[in-house]
Design an enzyme around this catalytic site. Sequence first.
Site, PDB file in Angstrom:
ATOM      1  N   ASP A 192       0.880  -1.172   0.000  1.00  0.00           N
ATOM      2  CA  ASP A 192       0.000   0.000   0.000  1.00  0.00           C
ATOM      3  C   ASP A 192       0.914   1.217   0.000  1.00  0.00           C
ATOM      4  OD1 ASP A 192      -2.093  -1.733   0.243  1.00  0.00           O
ATOM      5  OD2 ASP A 192      -2.646  -1.169   2.279  1.00  0.00           O
TER       6      ASP A 192
ATOM      7  N   ASP B  81     -13.403  -3.688  -1.211  1.00  0.00           N
ATOM      8  CA  ASP B  81     -13.096  -3.335   0.180  1.00  0.00           C
ATOM      9  C   ASP B  81     -14.368  -3.484   1.017  1.00  0.00           C
ATOM     10  OD1 ASP B  81     -10.397  -2.453  -0.423  1.00  0.00           O
ATOM     11  OD2 ASP B  81     -11.299  -0.686  -1.332  1.00  0.00           O
TER      12      ASP B  81
HETATM   13  O1  1PR Z   1     -10.451   3.017  -5.076  1.00  0.00           O
HETATM   14  O2  1PR Z   1      -9.604   2.437  -7.325  1.00  0.00           O
HETATM   15  O3  1PR Z   1      -8.660   4.369  -6.070  1.00  0.00           O
HETATM   16  O4  1PR Z   1      -8.197   2.036  -5.391  1.00  0.00           O
HETATM   17  C1  1PR Z   1      -7.642   2.244  -4.126  1.00  0.00           C
HETATM   18  C2  1PR Z   1      -7.052   0.952  -3.673  1.00  0.00           C
HETATM   19  O5  1PR Z   1      -6.385   1.213  -2.444  1.00  0.00           O
HETATM   20  C3  1PR Z   1      -8.084  -0.114  -3.410  1.00  0.00           C
HETATM   21  O6  1PR Z   1      -7.628  -1.329  -3.970  1.00  0.00           O
HETATM   22  C4  1PR Z   1      -8.148  -0.238  -1.896  1.00  0.00           C
HETATM   23  O7  1PR Z   1      -8.271  -1.583  -1.506  1.00  0.00           O
HETATM   24  C5  1PR Z   1      -6.795   0.293  -1.463  1.00  0.00           C
HETATM   25  N1  1PR Z   1      -6.853   1.023  -0.194  1.00  0.00           N
HETATM   26  C6  1PR Z   1      -7.397   2.233   0.002  1.00  0.00           C
HETATM   27  N2  1PR Z   1      -7.213   2.607   1.282  1.00  0.00           N
HETATM   28  C7  1PR Z   1      -6.546   1.634   1.888  1.00  0.00           C
HETATM   29  C8  1PR Z   1      -6.122   1.615   3.290  1.00  0.00           C
HETATM   30  O8  1PR Z   1      -5.571   0.644   3.779  1.00  0.00           O
HETATM   31  N3  1PR Z   1      -6.376   2.708   3.986  1.00  0.00           N
HETATM   32  N4  1PR Z   1      -5.688  -0.521   1.193  1.00  0.00           N
HETATM   33  C9  1PR Z   1      -6.303   0.634   0.962  1.00  0.00           C
HETATM   34  C10 1PR Z   1      -6.449  -1.632   1.187  1.00  0.00           C
HETATM   35  C11 1PR Z   1      -5.771  -3.652   1.913  1.00  0.00           C
HETATM   36  C12 1PR Z   1      -4.699  -4.440   1.410  1.00  0.00           C
HETATM   37  C13 1PR Z   1      -3.857  -5.023   2.473  1.00  0.00           C
HETATM   38  C14 1PR Z   1      -4.470  -6.324   2.855  1.00  0.00           C
HETATM   39  C15 1PR Z   1      -3.516  -7.228   3.556  1.00  0.00           C
HETATM   40  N5  1PR Z   1      -5.895  -2.575   0.955  1.00  0.00           N
HETATM   41  O9  1PR Z   1      -3.914  -3.638   0.647  1.00  0.00           O
HETATM   42  O10 1PR Z   1      -2.646  -5.126   1.847  1.00  0.00           O
HETATM   43  O11 1PR Z   1      -5.591  -6.073   3.681  1.00  0.00           O
HETATM   44  O12 1PR Z   1      -3.106  -6.664   4.746  1.00  0.00           O
HETATM   45  P1  1PR Z   1      -2.607  -7.561   5.958  1.00  0.00           P
HETATM   46  O13 1PR Z   1      -1.949  -8.749   5.380  1.00  0.00           O
HETATM   47  O14 1PR Z   1      -1.648  -6.690   6.696  1.00  0.00           O
HETATM   48  O15 1PR Z   1      -3.828  -7.879   6.770  1.00  0.00           O
HETATM   49  P2  1PR Z   1      -9.275   3.015  -5.970  1.00  0.00           P
END
Ligand code: 1PR
Length: 523
Positions: free
Chosen positions: A224, A379
Site C-alpha cells: 500500500d 473493500d
Molecule cells: O479506489 O480504485 O482508487 O483504489 C484504491 C485501492 O487502495 C483499493 O484497492 C483499496 O483496496 C486500497 N486502499 C485504500 N485505502 C486503503 C487503506 O488501507 N487505507 N488498502 C487501501 C487496502 C488492503 C490491502 C492489504 C491487505 C492485507 N488494501 O492492501 O494489503 O488487507 O493486509 P494484511 O496482510 O496486513 O492484513 P481506488
Amino acid sequence: MITLLDYGAGNVRSVINAIESLGETVKIVASGEDILAAEKLVFPGVGAFGNMMHILQEKKYVEPLRTYLNSNRPFLGICLGLQALFEHSEEAPDVSGLGFIAGSIKRFDIDLSVPHIGWNGLNFKQASRIYSGFNGDDKFYFVHSYHVVVEDTSTILTTTDYGYEFVSSIQKGNIIATQFHPEKSGRAGLALLKNFLKTTVEPIRPARSAVTTTLSKRIIACLDVRSNDQGDLVVTKGDQYDVRQNGEVRNLGKPVELAQRYYTDGADEITFLNITGFRDFPLEDMPMLEVLRQTSKHVFVPLTIGGGIRDYTDKHGRRYDALEVAAEYFRSGADKISIGSDAVMIAEAYLQTGRRTGRSAIETISRVYGNQAVVVSIDPRRVYVASADKVNHEVIETAIPGPDGERYCWYQCTIKGGREGRDLDAITLARICEKLGAGEILLNCIDRDGTSLGFDIELINAVASAVSIPVIASSGAGRVEHFYEVFTATDAESALAAGIFHRREIPIADVKKYLDGKVDVRR
Ligand code: 1PR
C-alpha cells in the site's frame, strides 16, 4: 540486437527489461522494413486476438511477419504472439491469424476459473534449445483464457494441464512460441530467454517431465503506497485501513526496494495499491509511474497496480478516460490494473439501468488489454443483521456472531479506502464486474485488515462461489497456518498479505516451506 514487435497494447516493457537484463540491446519495430531486417524477432502479444490482428493489419505488419517467419530466422512469440501464428481464434471468429501453423485457438471449456492465471508446469514432448539446462521441475507464469489447438503435433514442445491438457509451447524450425510469459516467470523465465538469445545452445529434453502439471497457489505481496506528511512516497500499512499511528502515516519502507526484496524472497506476484489514488489523479502522480518503471527493471514476476483508475476531468476541463490512465500504467511496466472505487460506481449504475454502457473502465480496459489485465479490488465490511430477509442484499449465515448475537451478515462495499459505505454487497459487485469483463477479484476485508487474525473464510467462500474468475484472498494473514487454511477451506487461487511481510514477521519463503507438500506452491 533483438528486434521487438510492440503493436501498442499491454506491457512490453517487462520483455524489454528482461532481455536487457541479459545484456542484449532491443530495437522496437517502427515499420514493416524493421521486421524484414530483423535477425532475431520477439513478439510479445498482449490483449485480445481481434484487436491485435486489426492493429497488425493497420500497421501493415502482416506480410512482413509472414515473410520473416517463412525465412526461418529466430522468432520467439509470447502468449498472443503464439496464438497469432495460427489460422483463427474463437475469440474473434471473423479475423484471420497469420496462418503460419495449421490450427486454431479455443476458449478453455472447463469447470475451473478462467482465465488460467498463475504458475503451472510443463510436460516435455521433445527436445528444444530453449529448455537447455532445465531439469523439468520449473513453473512458468500463464495468464490466458484461450489456448492453441495444433493440427501438426510434431510442432508441440510442451503441454500443460488445466482442466485438460493443452499446448503450452511450440517449435517449427527456428520459430518458437510459448503460451506462458518467460519475462514474468522469474529465474526460470530468464534462463529460457537466455537460451533463445544464444542460438548455439544444444537442444535438450529435460530429464523430468510431470505426467500431469498443476497450477500453483500464488503468494502475493501487497504494497500500500502513499505520500506521508513529509511528501515522501512510502509503503504504509493500516489496521482496518487506518494507516496512521500517533498521527503519522506509518512508514514501512520504500516501494521499489521492498518489491525487489519480495521478488528475491519468492513472491509469485507483487501488487502496488496507490491508496490515496481516489483523490489524486494518477497521471499527475508521476512517482507511482516511476515506481513501476524502476520495479519492472529488476522484478520479473507479474506486477499489479491499483488506485485512481477512473475517468477524470482535470482543472482545465480536459477529460481523461480510465483507459488512458491504465495505458500509462501498462506502458510503465504493469501487467494488470486494479479498479476499486470506480468498480462500485460502475456496478451501481449497471444495477439501476440493467444495461452495459460499453464505456465503463472495466469494459474499455478489458476490451483492449483482455479480461486478465483487469482486477477488481473490493473493500467490504461486515454488516450484521438479525435475519436473512431484513435487507435487500446477499446475506450469509455466519459462524462468527455479531455484537448482539446476530447470526447473519452481509458484506457492504466501500469506496475511497473504506471511508464511504455503499448500498451494495460484495457478492453482487463481484458478479457484475465479472459480467462486465473483470478477470480477477482482489478480495480485501476491512474487518480483518492488519489484525493477523486470519482470512475471512466466509467472505471468500461467498464471493468465490458466486464467480468463475479467480479470487485473491486478502487481509488478516498472521501465521503460516492461515495460508493453509485459506487454500484448503476456500477456492481462492491466491493469497495476499502485507503486514507480516513488511514487519519481517514471516518471510515469504517460510510460508512456502510450510505449504510445501500440503498445497502446491512454486518453489
Ligand atoms: O479506489 O480504485 O482508487 O483504489 C484504491 C485501492 O487502495 C483499493 O484497492 C483499496 O483496496 C486500497 N486502499 C485504500 N485505502 C486503503 C487503506 O488501507 N487505507 N488498502 C487501501 C487496502 C488492503 C490491502 C492489504 C491487505 C492485507 N488494501 O492492501 O494489503 O488487507 O493486509 P494484511 O496482510 O496486513 O492484513 P481506488
